[in-house]
Design a protein around this motif. Structure first.
Motif, PDB file in Angstrom:
ATOM      1  N   VAL A  68       0.940  -2.517  -2.250  1.00  0.00           N
ATOM      2  CA  VAL A  68       1.036  -1.757  -3.485  1.00  0.00           C
ATOM      3  C   VAL A  68      -0.363  -1.381  -3.944  1.00  0.00           C
ATOM      4  O   VAL A  68      -1.236  -2.257  -4.091  1.00  0.00           O
ATOM      5  CB  VAL A  68       1.748  -2.569  -4.589  1.00  0.00           C
ATOM      6  N   VAL A  69      -0.596  -0.080  -4.160  1.00  0.00           N
ATOM      7  CA  VAL A  69      -1.904   0.394  -4.601  1.00  0.00           C
ATOM      8  C   VAL A  69      -1.735   1.282  -5.833  1.00  0.00           C
ATOM      9  O   VAL A  69      -0.685   1.882  -6.040  1.00  0.00           O
ATOM     10  CB  VAL A  69      -2.643   1.172  -3.486  1.00  0.00           C
ATOM     11  N   ALA A  70      -2.780   1.359  -6.637  1.00  0.00           N
ATOM     12  CA  ALA A  70      -2.759   2.216  -7.819  1.00  0.00           C
ATOM     13  C   ALA A  70      -2.949   3.674  -7.417  1.00  0.00           C
ATOM     14  O   ALA A  70      -3.552   3.979  -6.382  1.00  0.00           O
ATOM     15  CB  ALA A  70      -3.862   1.798  -8.789  1.00  0.00           C
ATOM     16  N   GLU A  71      -2.409   4.585  -8.247  1.00  0.00           N
ATOM     17  CA  GLU A  71      -2.591   6.004  -7.966  1.00  0.00           C
ATOM     18  C   GLU A  71      -4.078   6.335  -8.026  1.00  0.00           C
ATOM     19  O   GLU A  71      -4.826   5.823  -8.864  1.00  0.00           O
ATOM     20  CB  GLU A  71      -1.812   6.842  -8.978  1.00  0.00           C
ATOM     21  N   ALA A  72      -4.525   7.182  -7.116  1.00  0.00           N
ATOM     22  CA  ALA A  72      -5.935   7.552  -7.022  1.00  0.00           C
ATOM     23  C   ALA A  72      -6.031   8.863  -6.264  1.00  0.00           C
ATOM     24  O   ALA A  72      -5.111   9.250  -5.532  1.00  0.00           O
ATOM     25  CB  ALA A  72      -6.741   6.459  -6.307  1.00  0.00           C
ATOM     26  N   GLU A  73      -7.155   9.564  -6.418  1.00  0.00           N
ATOM     27  CA  GLU A  73      -7.334  10.806  -5.681  1.00  0.00           C
ATOM     28  C   GLU A  73      -7.373  10.550  -4.175  1.00  0.00           C
ATOM     29  O   GLU A  73      -6.873  11.346  -3.389  1.00  0.00           O
ATOM     30  CB  GLU A  73      -8.617  11.501  -6.132  1.00  0.00           C
ATOM     31  N   VAL A  74      -7.992   9.434  -3.784  1.00  0.00           N
ATOM     32  CA  VAL A  74      -7.983   9.010  -2.382  1.00  0.00           C
ATOM     33  C   VAL A  74      -7.109   7.763  -2.303  1.00  0.00           C
ATOM     34  O   VAL A  74      -7.457   6.718  -2.837  1.00  0.00           O
ATOM     35  CB  VAL A  74      -9.400   8.714  -1.868  1.00  0.00           C
ATOM     36  N   ILE A  75      -5.958   7.879  -1.660  1.00  0.00           N
ATOM     37  CA  ILE A  75      -4.993   6.791  -1.612  1.00  0.00           C
ATOM     38  C   ILE A  75      -5.419   5.766  -0.559  1.00  0.00           C
ATOM     39  O   ILE A  75      -5.580   6.117   0.619  1.00  0.00           O
ATOM     40  CB  ILE A  75      -3.588   7.328  -1.280  1.00  0.00           C
ATOM     41  N   PRO A  76      -5.603   4.515  -0.957  1.00  0.00           N
ATOM     42  CA  PRO A  76      -6.089   3.503  -0.016  1.00  0.00           C
ATOM     43  C   PRO A  76      -4.994   2.897   0.860  1.00  0.00           C
ATOM     44  O   PRO A  76      -4.746   1.689   0.845  1.00  0.00           O
ATOM     45  CB  PRO A  76      -6.716   2.452  -0.946  1.00  0.00           C
ATOM     46  N   LEU A  77      -4.316   3.747   1.640  1.00  0.00           N
ATOM     47  CA  LEU A  77      -3.342   3.296   2.610  1.00  0.00           C
ATOM     48  C   LEU A  77      -3.837   3.695   4.001  1.00  0.00           C
ATOM     49  O   LEU A  77      -4.307   4.820   4.198  1.00  0.00           O
ATOM     50  CB  LEU A  77      -1.964   3.913   2.359  1.00  0.00           C
TER      51      LEU A  77
END
Length: 272
Positions: A68-77
Motif C-alpha cells: 500500500v502506497v500513498a498517491e504521488a506523481e511518481v507511484i512507488p510500485l
C-alpha cells in the motif's frame, strides 16, 4: 522558459489530506467497498496486490500481501511486481491522470488487473452551479472552486491510452443530504476534498457570494426530506495488462454464420 500550468497545487492537496478526519471519509470507504466487491466477482486469486490510495491506512490489512502506497506523481510500485493494482479515488486531483494509469500498467504482470475508482463529472454539480451563479451575480467574475472531473466516456478512453486491454468503465451514483451549503463545505474539508486547485482564489470568498449560493442551493436543489442534495459519482475503471491468453476480437468478415439465421429472422437489404 515558463512551465506549463498545473491543475492541482500538490502542497495544498497534501495539507488538505493531512487535516482530514477519519469519521468523514465515507467516500473513501465507499470506494474501498466497491473495489472489494468487484474483486470478489473476478474468477482469479490475486496474490500480489498493489494499492495506491489517498489514505493508505484505510487499506492496510484489507488484502493479503498488499503493498500500500500513498498517491504521488511518481507511484512507488515496482515494474511487473503485481497481479492487481488498485488506484483509489485520487485521479481527479492528478495533474497527469494518463501518466498515473500508465504507471499502474507498468506495475502489472501480464494479464494483471487494474481497478481504479475516480470521482466523475456529476460529482457536486449542484455546488458548482450555485457557486458560479452566485459569484457572477455578486462580483461579476468567476473563479475555479471545484476540481474538474472527467465523464465516464473520457475516463474510459484513458484506459486505452494507457495501453490496457479489455477496458470497462461504469458509474456508481450517490446522493447525500446535508442541512445546508455550510454543512456540505464543512464535510468536504473534513474528508480532505477542499479546494486545492492551483488557480483558486488565495483570499477568503466574500460572505455575500456564499450567502447567495446557499440561497440558490435551497431554491434549486432541495432534498425531499429536508436540507439540500449533493451528488457524488464514482467511476470505476477496469483494464488488464495485455497478454496472449486474453480473448481477441475476430477479424471482420470471418463469421461462419449469418446473424439473421442466428436470430431466426429475414434479412432485409438496405436501400442505396
Amino acid at each position: 522558459m515558463s512551465q506549463n500550468p498545473t491543475l492541482t497545487d500538490l502542497r495544498a492537496l497534501t495539507r488538505n489530506r493531512a487535516r482530514a478526519q477519519d469519521g468523514a471519509l465515507f467516500l473513501q470507504e465507499l470506494a474501498r467497498d466497491e473495489v472489494e466487491d468487484r474483486l470478489s466477482m473476478v474468477n482469479k486469486i490475486f496474490k500480489a496486490p498493489g494499492i495506491v490510495a489517498a489514505f493508505p491506512n484505510m487499506w492496510r490489512g484489507n488484502l493479503n500481501n498488499a503493498r500500500v502506497v500513498a498517491e504521488a506523481e511518481v507511484i512507488p510500485l515496482g515494474v511487473g511486481e503485481h497481479d492487481v493494482v488498485i488506484h483509489s479515488l485520487g485521479l481527479h486531483w492528478s495533474n497527469d491522470p494518463v501518466g498515473q494509469l500508465i504507471q499502474c500498467r507498468r506495475a502489472l504482470r501480464p494479464d494483471g488487473m487494474l481497478l481504479a475508482v475516480a470521482l466523475g463529472g456529476q460529482t457536486l454539480h449542484e455546488m458548482r452551479s450555485v457557486l458560479a451563479e452566485a459569484e457572477i451575480s455578486v462580483s461579476g467574475g468567476l473563479s475555479p472552486r471545484v476540481a474538474p472531473m472527467g465523464e465516464v466516456r473520457d475516463l474510459g478512453a484513458l484506459l486505452q491510452r494507457a495501453g490496457l486491454a479489455l477496458p470497462v468503465a461504469d458509474t456508481v451514483a450517490l446522493t447525500a443530504r446535508y442541512q445546508s451549503l455550510w454543512h456540505l463545505m464543512r464535510d468536504l474539508r473534513a474528508m480532505g476534498e477542499a479546494n486545492a486547485l492551483s488557480a483558486r482564489l488565495r483570499h477568503p470568498t466574500q460572505r455575500a457570494v456564499l450567502d447567495k449560493a446557499a440561497e440558490l442551493y435551497v431554491q434549486n436543489f432541495s432534498h425531499p426530506d429536508g436540507g439540500i442534495s449533493a451528488t457524488y459519482e464514482l467511476i470505476v475503471l477496469t483494464g488488464w495488462a495485455p497478454d496472449d491468453s486474453q480473448p481477441k476480437p475476430l477479424r471482420p468478415g470471418s463469421a461462419q454464420a449469418r446473424l439473421a439465421d442466428a436470430l431466426r429472422t429475414d434479412e432485409t437489404p438496405l436501400s442505396d
